[in-house]
Write an enzyme that holds these catalytic residues in place. Structure first.
Site, PDB file in Angstrom:
ATOM      1  N   LYS A   1      -4.497  14.316 -16.369  1.00  5.87           N
ATOM      2  CA  LYS A   1      -3.120  14.216 -15.878  1.00  5.87           C
ATOM      3  C   LYS A   1      -3.086  13.579 -14.491  1.00  5.87           C
ATOM      4  O   LYS A   1      -2.318  12.642 -14.247  1.00  5.87           O
ATOM      5  CB  LYS A   1      -2.513  15.614 -15.784  1.00  5.87           C
ATOM      6  CG  LYS A   1      -1.210  15.685 -14.992  1.00  5.87           C
ATOM      7  CD  LYS A   1      -0.600  17.077 -14.955  1.00  5.87           C
ATOM      8  CE  LYS A   1      -1.165  17.938 -13.883  1.00  5.87           C
ATOM      9  NZ  LYS A   1      -0.581  17.720 -12.531  1.00  5.87           N
ATOM     10  N   ASN A   2      -3.953  14.018 -13.601  1.00  6.84           N
ATOM     11  CA  ASN A   2      -3.873  13.560 -12.204  1.00  6.84           C
ATOM     12  C   ASN A   2      -4.486  12.193 -11.978  1.00  6.84           C
ATOM     13  O   ASN A   2      -4.447  11.662 -10.870  1.00  6.84           O
ATOM     14  CB  ASN A   2      -4.486  14.607 -11.274  1.00  6.84           C
ATOM     15  CG  ASN A   2      -3.593  15.836 -11.173  1.00  6.84           C
ATOM     16  OD1 ASN A   2      -2.466  15.825 -11.653  1.00  6.84           O
ATOM     17  ND2 ASN A   2      -4.111  16.896 -10.576  1.00  6.84           N
TER      18      ASN A   2
ATOM     19  N   ARG B   1       6.746  16.603  -8.203  1.00  6.50           N
ATOM     20  CA  ARG B   1       6.549  16.008  -6.889  1.00  6.50           C
ATOM     21  C   ARG B   1       5.671  14.760  -6.968  1.00  6.50           C
ATOM     22  O   ARG B   1       5.744  13.880  -6.102  1.00  6.50           O
ATOM     23  CB  ARG B   1       5.993  16.994  -5.896  1.00  6.50           C
ATOM     24  CG  ARG B   1       4.696  17.618  -6.334  1.00  6.50           C
ATOM     25  CD  ARG B   1       4.134  18.466  -5.221  1.00  6.50           C
ATOM     26  NE  ARG B   1       3.469  17.621  -4.233  1.00  6.50           N
ATOM     27  CZ  ARG B   1       4.008  17.220  -3.100  1.00  6.50           C
ATOM     28  NH1 ARG B   1       5.222  17.573  -2.808  1.00  6.50           N
ATOM     29  NH2 ARG B   1       3.354  16.461  -2.265  1.00  6.50           N
TER      30      ARG B   1
ATOM     31  N   CYS C   1       7.235  23.200  -3.291  1.00  7.40           N
ATOM     32  CA  CYS C   1       7.142  23.694  -4.664  1.00  7.40           C
ATOM     33  C   CYS C   1       6.558  25.097  -4.550  1.00  7.40           C
ATOM     34  O   CYS C   1       6.369  25.616  -3.456  1.00  7.40           O
ATOM     35  CB  CYS C   1       6.260  22.778  -5.505  1.00  7.40           C
ATOM     36  SG  CYS C   1       4.533  22.967  -5.135  1.00  7.40           S
TER      37      CYS C   1
ATOM     38  N   PRO D   1       4.261  18.472   2.346  1.00  5.24           N
ATOM     39  CA  PRO D   1       4.941  17.319   2.952  1.00  5.24           C
ATOM     40  C   PRO D   1       4.260  16.003   2.577  1.00  5.24           C
ATOM     41  O   PRO D   1       3.172  15.999   1.984  1.00  5.24           O
ATOM     42  CB  PRO D   1       4.794  17.602   4.447  1.00  5.24           C
ATOM     43  CG  PRO D   1       3.589  18.443   4.570  1.00  5.24           C
ATOM     44  CD  PRO D   1       3.537  19.290   3.341  1.00  5.24           C
TER      45      PRO D   1
ATOM     46  N   ASP E   1       4.089  13.449   5.065  1.00 13.70           N
ATOM     47  CA  ASP E   1       4.049  12.741   6.355  1.00 13.70           C
ATOM     48  C   ASP E   1       2.902  11.730   6.439  1.00 13.70           C
ATOM     49  O   ASP E   1       3.043  10.658   7.053  1.00 13.70           O
ATOM     50  CB  ASP E   1       3.948  13.751   7.503  1.00 13.70           C
ATOM     51  CG  ASP E   1       2.751  14.677   7.342  1.00 13.70           C
ATOM     52  OD1 ASP E   1       2.763  15.503   6.412  1.00 13.70           O
ATOM     53  OD2 ASP E   1       1.779  14.546   8.114  1.00 13.70           O
ATOM     54  N   GLN E   2       1.783  12.033   5.796  1.00  5.76           N
ATOM     55  CA  GLN E   2       0.650  11.094   5.857  1.00  5.76           C
ATOM     56  C   GLN E   2       0.932   9.826   5.039  1.00  5.76           C
ATOM     57  O   GLN E   2       0.531   8.729   5.434  1.00  5.76           O
ATOM     58  CB  GLN E   2      -0.622  11.785   5.338  1.00  5.76           C
ATOM     59  CG  GLN E   2      -1.000  13.015   6.141  1.00  5.76           C
ATOM     60  CD  GLN E   2      -1.348  12.686   7.598  1.00  5.76           C
ATOM     61  OE1 GLN E   2      -2.213  11.857   7.870  1.00  5.76           O
ATOM     62  NE2 GLN E   2      -0.626  13.296   8.524  1.00  5.76           N
TER      63      GLN E   2
ATOM     64  N   ASP F   1      -7.509  23.487  -7.683  1.00  2.00           N
ATOM     65  CA  ASP F   1      -6.886  23.583  -9.007  1.00  2.00           C
ATOM     66  C   ASP F   1      -7.674  24.470  -9.958  1.00  2.00           C
ATOM     67  O   ASP F   1      -7.219  24.730 -11.075  1.00  2.00           O
ATOM     68  CB  ASP F   1      -6.732  22.190  -9.636  1.00  2.00           C
ATOM     69  CG  ASP F   1      -5.669  21.381  -8.924  1.00  2.00           C
ATOM     70  OD1 ASP F   1      -5.576  20.177  -9.179  1.00  2.00           O
ATOM     71  OD2 ASP F   1      -4.948  21.962  -8.086  1.00  2.00           O
TER      72      ASP F   1
ATOM     73  N   ILE G   1      -6.504  24.975   0.876  1.00  2.18           N
ATOM     74  CA  ILE G   1      -5.705  23.754   0.711  1.00  2.18           C
ATOM     75  C   ILE G   1      -4.209  24.046   0.763  1.00  2.18           C
ATOM     76  O   ILE G   1      -3.452  23.384   1.468  1.00  2.18           O
ATOM     77  CB  ILE G   1      -6.045  23.045  -0.630  1.00  2.18           C
ATOM     78  CG1 ILE G   1      -7.549  22.778  -0.732  1.00  2.18           C
ATOM     79  CG2 ILE G   1      -5.228  21.766  -0.791  1.00  2.18           C
ATOM     80  CD1 ILE G   1      -8.092  21.781   0.265  1.00  2.18           C
TER      81      ILE G   1
ATOM     82  N   ARG H   1       3.167  21.323 -18.661  1.00  3.03           N
ATOM     83  CA  ARG H   1       3.119  20.199 -17.714  1.00  3.03           C
ATOM     84  C   ARG H   1       1.724  19.593 -17.656  1.00  3.03           C
ATOM     85  O   ARG H   1       1.567  18.406 -17.414  1.00  3.03           O
ATOM     86  CB  ARG H   1       3.500  20.689 -16.305  1.00  3.03           C
ATOM     87  CG  ARG H   1       4.923  21.143 -16.174  1.00  3.03           C
ATOM     88  CD  ARG H   1       5.262  21.409 -14.732  1.00  3.03           C
ATOM     89  NE  ARG H   1       4.933  20.248 -13.900  1.00  3.03           N
ATOM     90  CZ  ARG H   1       5.151  20.194 -12.601  1.00  3.03           C
ATOM     91  NH1 ARG H   1       5.676  21.236 -11.967  1.00  3.03           N
ATOM     92  NH2 ARG H   1       4.840  19.118 -11.904  1.00  3.03           N
TER      93      ARG H   1
END
Ligand code: EPZ
Length: 422
Positions: free
Chosen positions: A22-23, A92, A116, A122, A124-125, A306, A328, A398
């Site tokens: 998935k990722n 996201r 979530c 965020p 921001d990076q 994960d 994390i 998902r």
């Protein structure tokens, strides 16, 4: 909302084939935005998140057709480079369209993903990197508007504050069409990053260093469509490895790249499981008592966040006390109260969970909250005495393709109970 009804007690035995990752699939589908034409992706898992990404690309004017594990995308100039809130709030990872859109069109409007269940998360990076490459970023009513005044991004050196996975993927995808060289320092090293780089290079990009913490991208004028088979899902594989061990089973997982699972295999061996390479896969055997081991999540190649919830279930039944530190995300212990309702003995202080092994768990009705926590509740149901009902399994859908069929194929007693429409 559907639920699962699970009767515990069966040892899992047999073999299954792991699905596509998935990722890896999510950023790779977004890469289709970088080149017009016919893209073909194989070994694509049939998951809610993949369908959501397909919907998002279709709202931009691309044609997306998935037939089994083959997903075809006809990419053409998008009518408007916008990712709307109603889709981004569902997933996201929709933010992964940002890099390709800004690279190709010099602008993009993407809803801020918002937090979530597992944390603020965020971006921001991602935005810092695009600004370094010449983009202007404005936040307005929950949307981020990115625009490149000169029309095309300019290569730059970007030092990331932390090895963000989708941040690295977004900036790598943005840089492939920038003018000049981009260097990403402190880049994420996950195998899914290497897979995205392979796809971009097949499209004509020039990406080197993926898989290390410094990635160099030489910008190109344009790219070509691609035909690519997606790598296997190491987290799905790890989840079934833990399910096999938790039920004292003997399971062979086909199609797994063992090197992607070194940290998970090492912890499971430390706990007393047999985890061995076999052919194109891995075999897990657990016979005797499991030993409690300490776990600290870390960016790849460290122990993956994960897999934290899944390993915690293994520790619930281990002899001794295990300390699990989640470094994390700030709120990734939502499976703990549900496991404790099944008879586990887990206490949480901040980002550290202390697990005291118990002799058994009792089946109960439990609530899924996020993707991996839900998977851990299914594993708990497999080893609990009696019946467990896992509610809101859309979280599982998902990220786990046909999970109830795969587990039933290994001897588990599990059925999906269709719920009222969501
Ligand atoms: C990816 O999320 C995965 N999702 C997650 O998998 C995974 O848990 C995570 O990486 C960590 O490995 C996908 O690949 C689609 P991060 P991502 O950016 O990229 C902070 C699953 O279960 N951060 O590496 O969103 C952030 O808050 C999902 O499949 C910033 O502060 O994770 C977090 O604490 C869940 N600013 C840490 O970095 C930023 O700009 C790591 O986040 C970006 C991240």
């Amino acid at each position: 909302m559907d639920s699962f009804r699970i009767r515990g007690g069966a040892r899992l035995e047999g073999s299954l084939r792991v699905s596509g990752a998935k990722n890896a699939a999510l950023p790779i589908l977004c890469a289709a935005l970088l080149a017009d034409g016919e893209h073909r992706f194989r070994n694509v898992p049939a998951l809610r998140d993949v369908a959501t990404m397909g919907q998002l690309l279709e709202t931009m004017g691309l044609t997306v057709v998935q037939d089994g594990s083959v997903l075809d995308i006809t990419s053409r100039a998008v009518n408007e480079p916008v990712a709307p809130y109603e889709l981004v709030k569902k997933m996201r990872a929709s933010v992964l369209v940002l890099g390709p859109l800004v690279a190709r069109y010099g602008e993009a409007t993407v809803s801020l993903p918002g937090g979530c269940a597992i944390g603020a998360r965020p971006i921001d990076q991602h935005l810092k990197g695009l600004e370094a490459m010449g983009a202007k970023v404005d936040l307005d009513h929950g949307y981020v508007h990115v625009k490149v005044p000169r029309g095309r991004l300019t290569g730059a050196e970007v030092v990331l504050d932390m090895p963000t996975v989708t941040g690295t993927e977004n900036l790598m995808s943005a840089a492939v069409l920038a003018e000049g060289r981009t260097t990403l320092v402190n880049a994420a090293r996950e195998p899914e990053i290497e897979e995205l780089a392979r796809v971009l290079n097949k499209m004509g990009a020039n990406v080197t260093g993926a898989g290390t913490d410094v990635i160099v991208i030489e910008g190109r004028e344009g790219l070509e469509p691609v035909d690519h088979a997606i790598m296997a899902d190491r987290i799905e594989a790890g989840t079934y490895m833990v399910a096999a061990a938790a039920t004292k089973g003997n399971v062979y997982l086909d199609g797994v790249t063992f090197d992607h699972l070194e940290a998970v295999a090492a912890k499971m061996r430390q706990a007393g499981c047999e985890v061995e390479r076999e052919g194109e896969g891995v075999r897990v055997v657990a016979e005797g008592d499991l030993k409690a081991v300490d776990i600290k999540t870390a960016p790849h190649p460290g122990f993956p966040t994960d897999m934290q919830a899944q390993l915690m279930v293994l520790m619930v039944m281990a002899k001794g006390q295990s300390v699990i530190e989640e470094t994390i995300f700030e709120n990734r212990f939502m499976h703990v109260p549900e496991l404790n309702r099944m008879g586990a003995n887990i206490s949480v202080h901040g980002r550290t969970a202390t697990v005291k092994g118990v002799d058994s768990l009792q089946g109960a009705s439990v609530m899924a909250t996020d993707l991996r926590a839900s998977a851990s509740l299914v594993i708990a149901g497999l080893l609990a005495q009696g019946e467990t009902e896992v509610l809101r399994v859309y979280h599982i859908d998902r990220g786990y393709e046909h999970i109830e069929e795969k587990l039933a194929g290994l001897g588990a007693t599990i059925e999906r109970v269709p719920g009222a429409s969501a």
